[in-house]
Design a protein around this motif. Structure first.
Motif, PDB file in Angstrom:
ATOM      1  N   LYS A 224       0.962  -1.273   0.007  1.00  0.00           N
ATOM      2  CA  LYS A 224      -0.029  -0.013   0.036  1.00  0.00           C
ATOM      3  C   LYS A 224       0.794   1.182   0.008  1.00  0.00           C
ATOM      4  N   GLN A 225       1.736   1.249   0.881  1.00  0.00           N
ATOM      5  CA  GLN A 225       2.700   2.411   0.725  1.00  0.00           C
ATOM      6  C   GLN A 225       3.370   2.838  -0.613  1.00  0.00           C
ATOM      7  N   LEU A 226       4.053   1.755  -1.360  1.00  0.00           N
ATOM      8  CA  LEU A 226       4.531   2.037  -2.382  1.00  0.00           C
ATOM      9  C   LEU A 226       3.265   2.298  -3.410  1.00  0.00           C
ATOM     10  N   ARG A 227       2.283   1.839  -3.308  1.00  0.00           N
ATOM     11  CA  ARG A 227       1.173   2.242  -4.488  1.00  0.00           C
ATOM     12  C   ARG A 227       0.911   3.480  -4.253  1.00  0.00           C
ATOM     13  N   PHE A 228       0.808   4.073  -3.070  1.00  0.00           N
ATOM     14  CA  PHE A 228       0.619   5.430  -2.929  1.00  0.00           C
ATOM     15  C   PHE A 228       1.761   6.398  -3.219  1.00  0.00           C
ATOM     16  N   ASP A 231       1.740   6.749  -6.864  1.00  0.00           N
ATOM     17  CA  ASP A 231       0.885   7.668  -7.541  1.00  0.00           C
ATOM     18  C   ASP A 231       1.173   9.111  -7.214  1.00  0.00           C
ATOM     19  N   LEU A 232       1.966   9.356  -6.074  1.00  0.00           N
ATOM     20  CA  LEU A 232       2.319  10.799  -5.778  1.00  0.00           C
ATOM     21  C   LEU A 232       3.587  11.130  -7.109  1.00  0.00           C
ATOM     22  N   LEU A 233       4.410  10.175  -7.085  1.00  0.00           N
ATOM     23  CA  LEU A 233       5.206  10.210  -8.258  1.00  0.00           C
ATOM     24  C   LEU A 233       4.764  10.698  -9.679  1.00  0.00           C
ATOM     25  N   ASN A 259       9.168  12.094 -17.041  1.00  0.00           N
ATOM     26  CA  ASN A 259       9.020  10.699 -17.586  1.00  0.00           C
ATOM     27  C   ASN A 259       9.546   9.646 -16.719  1.00  0.00           C
ATOM     28  N   VAL A 260      10.779   9.963 -16.046  1.00  0.00           N
ATOM     29  CA  VAL A 260      11.265   8.937 -15.285  1.00  0.00           C
ATOM     30  C   VAL A 260      10.338   8.661 -14.010  1.00  0.00           C
ATOM     31  N   ALA A 261       9.751   9.900 -13.481  1.00  0.00           N
ATOM     32  CA  ALA A 261       8.836   9.909 -12.388  1.00  0.00           C
ATOM     33  C   ALA A 261       7.597   9.010 -12.692  1.00  0.00           C
ATOM     34  N   LYS A 262       7.163   9.303 -14.126  1.00  0.00           N
ATOM     35  CA  LYS A 262       5.851   8.885 -14.328  1.00  0.00           C
ATOM     36  C   LYS A 262       6.187   7.221 -14.580  1.00  0.00           C
ATOM     37  N   ASN A 263       7.080   6.602 -14.964  1.00  0.00           N
ATOM     38  CA  ASN A 263       7.234   5.485 -15.197  1.00  0.00           C
ATOM     39  C   ASN A 263       7.564   4.719 -14.003  1.00  0.00           C
ATOM     40  N   VAL A 264       8.312   5.397 -13.136  1.00  0.00           N
ATOM     41  CA  VAL A 264       8.514   4.602 -11.998  1.00  0.00           C
ATOM     42  C   VAL A 264       7.248   4.499 -11.107  1.00  0.00           C
ATOM     43  N   GLY A 265       6.089   5.462 -11.295  1.00  0.00           N
ATOM     44  CA  GLY A 265       4.908   5.361 -10.843  1.00  0.00           C
ATOM     45  C   GLY A 265       4.281   4.103 -11.463  1.00  0.00           C
TER      46      GLY A 265
END
Length: 522
Positions: A224-228, A231-233, A259-265
């Motif tokens: 859950k922590q990583l999922r949230f 989404d913040l990323l 794009n790096v942030a969005k792909n990590v998300g």
């Protein structure tokens, strides 16, 4: 002569009865043929034949009033038939709440006429709105809903749909901004340069996705922590993309970072999707639950995109629109992960369960434990009050501290201590430690933390004393040894009870979900 007269009268009555009976049979046969022909006509569903429409002397059996039917699998087998009729009831069938009856026509010799097997609907055609709702349900909810999924499925999918709605709406504005920043709207922009910049941006995102994928194990125990956090990323990446409008000359570095942030998300979303859907599935329907969940997300995304296109034509304030959509996205994401009810005890839920057990004597239910789980406690933060599987140099300030507590754990495969300088409880694992030993060490560490916090007035105030340099409130070595010895007695009595109560509540404990360190004492 009287007897003879009576005989004639009786014979005449019998003849009349037979004639009447034959007429009734002819009427029944004709009625059945007409009804069957109407039922088999295309685009017309024939309602069930009612006995009130035929003479009472007939022996036609009404299916609606039949009490002698047997269900075999999905079929309802009729034990009664259409007697003295050319049609014979074979069986009844139910498909998704709709019922059908199968009939066949006799050929007069006890067999059935070739090609006479027909299916007759027992229900009137559905209203157009009902047909539409049935069609929609087949795409957005798993088969057998709601019995095929857990109760938390509906709130999760509701918030997930809202999140994708806001995400789709923001996608229009970010894409529009990127295209404008890269120079598509300017005549002087060379098409080749635009394409190269766009390819470099996407390439940087793929590299970031690959580098972050090595953190895969964290997706299991801090789901859950990583999922949230993912989404913040995604939101951070969208914000950086919008920043390219103000600094078009920095398009490439900003677009690459976004794009790096969005792909990590995206990695976190993909990696945590299956465990979440697995928690909803009842039985072997994880594929159905996953497919319908993704369909709901895509529908909401398309709706959000459509709304955003409509809004963008009115040239709204970019900052205001993005701020509103971003708040809706983050709130929906938070509610989405909070609504998930997992059966496993990871680090966060284990802390909630042990703390509740020590305070009240009961282990929280699955719903309570998941609601109380801290979502903002991100895995990469190092300020955890309990460190499981730590190194010796981090747990003890000097050798004398280790030698003082080591005899207390002579029969255990772990050692638990408290480091006042770091305000943390450390659990060191021995080389022979097995799964249950790791779970027991984690339980023991939380018991020690609870006792220290109770004595000092709470962990937060203990840290304040330490920051202020007031060493008088830090427990002495003798006091610390006494508290550790006290925890050994508490754990010996309560650990087995805790495990049993956790099992009764439906919790599943696994040492791997507690993320123990790899250091071992040999």
């Amino acid at each position: 002569m009287a007897p003879i007269s009576l005989n004639k009268s009786h014979t005449s009555a019998t003849t009349q009865t037979l004639t009447s009976s034959q007429d009734a049979r002819l009427l029944v046969r004709e009625a059945m043929r007409i009804s069957a022909n109407l039922a088999s006509a295309p685009a017309i569903a024939t309602p069930p034949i009612e006995t009130a429409a035929v003479p009472t002397t007939s022996s036609l059996v009404s299916l609606a009033g039949s009490e002698s039917r047997r269900r075999i699998g999905g079929l309802i087998v009729g034990e009664e038939e259409f007697i003295d009729s050319s049609l014979r009831l074979i069986c009844c069938e139910e498909i998704d709440g709709r019922r059908w009856k199968y009939v066949a026509e006799n050929d007069g010799s006890g067999s059935f006429k070739k090609g006479s097997f027909r299916a007759l609907s027992l229900q009137s055609p559905q209203a157009p709105l009902d047909e539409l709702m049935s069609f929609v349900r087949s795409y957005v909810v798993p088969e057998g809903f709601p019995d095929s999924v857990s109760p938390s499925y509906v709130p999760y999918m509701t918030w997930r749909a809202l999140k994708h709605f806001f995400g789709g709406a923001m996608g229009v504005f970010t894409t529009q901004t990127l295209l404008s920043s890269v120079g598509v709207s300017r005549n002087r922009a060379a098409p080749g340069a635009v394409a190269i910049n766009w390819i470099l941006k996407d390439g940087a995102g793929r590299v970031g996705k690959m580098l972050f994928a090595r953190q895969g194990k964290k997706f299991d125990y801090d789901l859950k922590q990583l999922r949230f956090a993912g989404d913040l990323l995604m939101e951070l990446g969208a914000g950086v993309e919008l920043a390219t409008a103000a600094m078009p000359h920095l398009f490439l570095p900003l677009a690459c970072a976004a794009n790096v942030a969005k792909n990590v998300g995206a990695v976190t979303s993909t990696s945590t999707r299956t465990p979440i859907y697995k928690a909803f599935a009842k039985g072997e329907n994880i594929g159905d639950v996953t497919a319908k969940g993704e369909c709901v997300g895509n529908i909401a995304d398309l709706l959000g995109t459509g709304l955003s296109i409509f809004i963008s034509k009115r040239n709204p304030s970019l900052i205001t629109t993005f701020s509103l959509l971003s708040c809706g996205y983050i709130l929906s994401s938070y509610k989405e992960v909070k609504s998930v009810v997992l059966h496993t005890l990871n680090r966060a839920r284990f802390s909630v369960a042990v703390e509740s057990f020590l305070k009240t004597g009961r282990v929280p239910s699955l719903q309570e434990g998941n609601v109380d789980e801290e979502i903002f406690s991100f895995p990469w933060l190092k300020d955890k009050p309990v460190v499981l599987g730590s190194r010796l140099k981090d747990a003890f300030q000097d050798p004398s501290a280790y030698l003082a507590v080591e005899p207390l754990f002579e029969k255990e495969r772990y050692i638990v201590t408290y480091n006042p300088s770091k305000c943390k409880v450390y659990a060191l694992l021995k080389d022979q430690a097995k799964s249950d030993d790791i779970l027991k060490a984690a339980f023991h560490a939380h018991v020690l933390l609870h006792i220290i916090n109770s004595s000092n007035g709470g962990a937060a105030s203990s840290q304040e004393w330490n920051k202020d340099g007031n060493l008088n409130l830090v427990p002495t070595a003798a006091d610390l040894d006494a508290r550790i010895a006290e925890t050994c007695k508490v754990v010996a009595v309560s650990y087995g009870l805790f495990k049993n109560k956790a099992k009764e509540q439906g919790w599943t404990m696994s040492e791997s979900l507690l993320n123990p360190g790899r250091a071992r004492l040999i």
